[in-house]
Scaffold this active site. Structure first.
Site, PDB file in Angstrom:
ATOM      1  N   ASP A  36      39.073  29.275  26.187  1.00 25.05           N
ATOM      2  CA  ASP A  36      38.334  31.023  26.632  1.00 25.05           C
ATOM      3  C   ASP A  36      38.465  31.438  25.538  1.00 25.05           C
ATOM      4  O   ASP A  36      38.270  31.629  24.758  1.00 25.05           O
ATOM      5  CB  ASP A  36      39.071  30.294  28.400  1.00 25.05           C
ATOM      6  CG  ASP A  36      38.668  31.287  28.473  1.00 25.05           C
ATOM      7  OD1 ASP A  36      38.227  32.094  28.612  1.00 25.05           O
ATOM      8  OD2 ASP A  36      38.524  31.529  30.185  1.00 25.05           O
TER       9      ASP A  36
ATOM     10  N   GLY B 143      41.218  31.796  23.602  1.00 25.50           N
ATOM     11  CA  GLY B 143      41.134  31.033  22.413  1.00 25.50           C
ATOM     12  C   GLY B 143      42.940  31.367  22.269  1.00 25.50           C
ATOM     13  O   GLY B 143      43.386  30.862  21.107  1.00 25.50           O
TER      14      GLY B 143
ATOM     15  N   THR C 259      45.685  30.324  23.354  1.00 25.12           N
ATOM     16  CA  THR C 259      46.215  28.974  23.561  1.00 25.12           C
ATOM     17  C   THR C 259      45.898  27.991  22.683  1.00 25.12           C
ATOM     18  O   THR C 259      47.197  28.194  21.803  1.00 25.12           O
ATOM     19  CB  THR C 259      45.812  27.921  25.425  1.00 25.12           C
ATOM     20  OG1 THR C 259      45.724  28.421  26.084  1.00 25.12           O
ATOM     21  CG2 THR C 259      46.910  26.375  24.862  1.00 25.12           C
ATOM     22  N   LEU C 260      44.838  27.990  21.616  1.00 24.32           N
ATOM     23  CA  LEU C 260      43.949  27.151  20.986  1.00 24.32           C
ATOM     24  C   LEU C 260      45.065  27.911  19.790  1.00 24.32           C
ATOM     25  O   LEU C 260      46.121  27.065  18.726  1.00 24.32           O
ATOM     26  CB  LEU C 260      42.665  27.016  20.398  1.00 24.32           C
ATOM     27  CG  LEU C 260      41.938  26.722  19.426  1.00 24.32           C
ATOM     28  CD1 LEU C 260      42.602  25.190  19.239  1.00 24.32           C
ATOM     29  CD2 LEU C 260      40.669  27.544  18.945  1.00 24.32           C
TER      30      LEU C 260
ATOM     31  N   LYS D 199      33.615  28.110  25.026  1.00 13.78           N
ATOM     32  CA  LYS D 199      33.071  29.478  25.949  1.00 13.78           C
ATOM     33  C   LYS D 199      32.723  30.877  24.879  1.00 13.78           C
ATOM     34  O   LYS D 199      33.461  31.712  24.596  1.00 13.78           O
ATOM     35  CB  LYS D 199      34.454  30.376  26.658  1.00 13.78           C
ATOM     36  CG  LYS D 199      34.222  29.977  28.215  1.00 13.78           C
ATOM     37  CD  LYS D 199      35.189  30.452  29.267  1.00 13.78           C
ATOM     38  CE  LYS D 199      35.590  29.549  30.740  1.00 13.78           C
ATOM     39  NZ  LYS D 199      36.337  30.190  31.907  1.00 13.78           N
TER      40      LYS D 199
ATOM     41  N   ASP E 250      41.810  22.412  36.296  1.00 14.27           N
ATOM     42  CA  ASP E 250      42.456  22.564  37.712  1.00 14.27           C
ATOM     43  C   ASP E 250      41.783  24.198  37.573  1.00 14.27           C
ATOM     44  O   ASP E 250      41.752  25.143  37.758  1.00 14.27           O
ATOM     45  CB  ASP E 250      43.840  22.315  37.475  1.00 14.27           C
ATOM     46  CG  ASP E 250      44.235  23.414  36.207  1.00 14.27           C
ATOM     47  OD1 ASP E 250      43.977  23.844  35.891  1.00 14.27           O
ATOM     48  OD2 ASP E 250      45.158  23.714  37.672  1.00 14.27           O
TER      49      ASP E 250
ATOM     50  N   ARG F  47      41.398  18.456  38.720  1.00 13.25           N
ATOM     51  CA  ARG F  47      41.579  17.837  37.463  1.00 13.25           C
ATOM     52  C   ARG F  47      40.842  16.299  37.851  1.00 13.25           C
ATOM     53  O   ARG F  47      40.087  15.728  36.981  1.00 13.25           O
ATOM     54  CB  ARG F  47      42.907  17.376  37.388  1.00 13.25           C
ATOM     55  CG  ARG F  47      43.535  18.987  37.303  1.00 13.25           C
ATOM     56  CD  ARG F  47      44.835  18.528  36.240  1.00 13.25           C
ATOM     57  NE  ARG F  47      45.980  19.425  36.047  1.00 13.25           N
ATOM     58  CZ  ARG F  47      46.109  20.736  35.438  1.00 13.25           C
ATOM     59  NH1 ARG F  47      44.841  20.571  34.631  1.00 13.25           N
ATOM     60  NH2 ARG F  47      46.835  21.794  35.308  1.00 13.25           N
TER      61      ARG F  47
HETATM   62  P1  IMP Z   1      42.482  29.931  26.329  1.00 12.29           P
HETATM   63  O1  IMP Z   1      44.221  30.085  25.732  1.00 12.29           O
HETATM   64  O2  IMP Z   1      42.618  32.378  26.882  1.00 12.29           O
HETATM   65  O3  IMP Z   1      41.701  29.703  25.717  1.00 12.29           O
HETATM   66  O4  IMP Z   1      43.018  29.181  27.698  1.00 12.29           O
HETATM   67  C1  IMP Z   1      42.945  28.425  27.540  1.00 12.29           C
HETATM   68  C2  IMP Z   1      43.368  27.293  28.687  1.00 12.29           C
HETATM   69  O5  IMP Z   1      43.157  28.055  30.061  1.00 12.29           O
HETATM   70  C3  IMP Z   1      42.861  26.046  28.908  1.00 12.29           C
HETATM   71  O6  IMP Z   1      43.380  25.382  27.893  1.00 12.29           O
HETATM   72  C4  IMP Z   1      42.534  25.569  30.442  1.00 12.29           C
HETATM   73  O7  IMP Z   1      43.625  24.626  30.514  1.00 12.29           O
HETATM   74  C5  IMP Z   1      42.864  27.387  30.684  1.00 12.29           C
HETATM   75  N1  IMP Z   1      41.651  27.759  31.123  1.00 12.29           N
HETATM   76  C6  IMP Z   1      40.268  28.555  30.811  1.00 12.29           C
HETATM   77  N2  IMP Z   1      39.219  28.677  31.308  1.00 12.29           N
HETATM   78  C7  IMP Z   1      39.432  27.857  32.186  1.00 12.29           C
HETATM   79  C8  IMP Z   1      38.446  26.564  33.382  1.00 12.29           C
HETATM   80  O8  IMP Z   1      37.353  27.728  33.327  1.00 12.29           O
HETATM   81  N3  IMP Z   1      39.007  26.245  34.014  1.00 12.29           N
HETATM   82  C9  IMP Z   1      39.798  25.907  34.054  1.00 12.29           C
HETATM   83  N4  IMP Z   1      40.994  25.791  32.958  1.00 12.29           N
HETATM   84  C10 IMP Z   1      40.582  27.099  32.854  1.00 12.29           C
END
Ligand code: IMP
Ligand code: MG
Length: 173
Positions: free
Chosen positions: A101, A103, A105-106, A129, A157, A163
């Site tokens: 989303d 990024g 976390t990545l 995304k 989730d 899930r």
């Molecule tokens: P990021 O750090 O914003 O890229 O978010 C990463 C984590 O948030 C993902 O690995 C998901 O666990 C959770 N996440 C982000 N977008 C969604 C969504 O649309 N549905 C469910 N979980 C999400």
């Protein structure tokens, strides 16, 4: 709570078809053994389906990160909840995510895994995304790009629910 009809974004058969294509792509690019690292909890179904279609020798491990925030929006702060239990140095790592989303976390996981000095580090995410992505870390494999909407199912989730669905649906509040 689960009485509302959930609109389907990607059906179970579309997911399975795309997972087969991703596995083929990975199989074509990889003969060496791979350390496949799933990001808990969201990647558990994708990971399970994907690894069963990979043809190179495989080791499996998991990491878990948590980002503080509410149920649909992550904050920038990411902490490691569960680390690898197998040695990653000089291994080819394939990091398997449910969704990229923002990024955040990545990026945190990528830096963390890089510190183990793997031979290579590639990313495979089921959903991307893309329009929100601002990082320079390359997304080597992705299943589907989606718009900025909150999705559930096939591992993902809302407040720890949904899930188990075999399809990906749109969560409507
Ligand atoms: P990021 O750090 O914003 O890229 O978010 C990463 C984590 O948030 C993902 O690995 C998901 O666990 C959770 N996440 C982000 N977008 C969604 C969504 O649309 N549905 C469910 N979980 C999400
Ligand atoms: Mg996740």
């Amino acid at each position: 709570m689960q009485t509302k009809k959930i609109p389907v974004l990607i059906s179970a058969s579309e997911i399975q078809q795309r997972v087969r294509e991703l596995a083929e792509e990975i199989n074509q690019r990889h003969n060496d053994s791979l350390l496949v690292v799933g990001v808990l909890k969201g990647s558990f179904l994708f990971m399970a389906d994907l690894v069963r279609l990979l043809s190179c020798p495989i080791t499996v491990d998991f990491v878990q990160a948590s980002s503080y925030g509410n149920s649909t929006e992550s904050s920038g702060e990411v902490t490691m909840v569960k680390d690898l239990t197998v040695a990653a140095r000089d291994k080819h790592i394939l990091l398997v995510e449910d969704i990229v989303d923002t990024g955040n976390t990545l990026q945190a996981l990528y830096w963390h895994l890089e510190s183990y000095q793997p031979k290579s580090l590639q990313i495979c995410t089921l959903l991307f995304k893309k329009h929100k992505y601002r990082l320079s870390i390359p997304i080597d494999y992705y299943g589907f790009t989606i718009e900025d909407q909150f999705v559930i199912g096939y591992g993902m989730d809302y407040a720890e629910q949904f899930r188990h669905l075999d399809y990906i649906g749109i969560y409507e509040t």
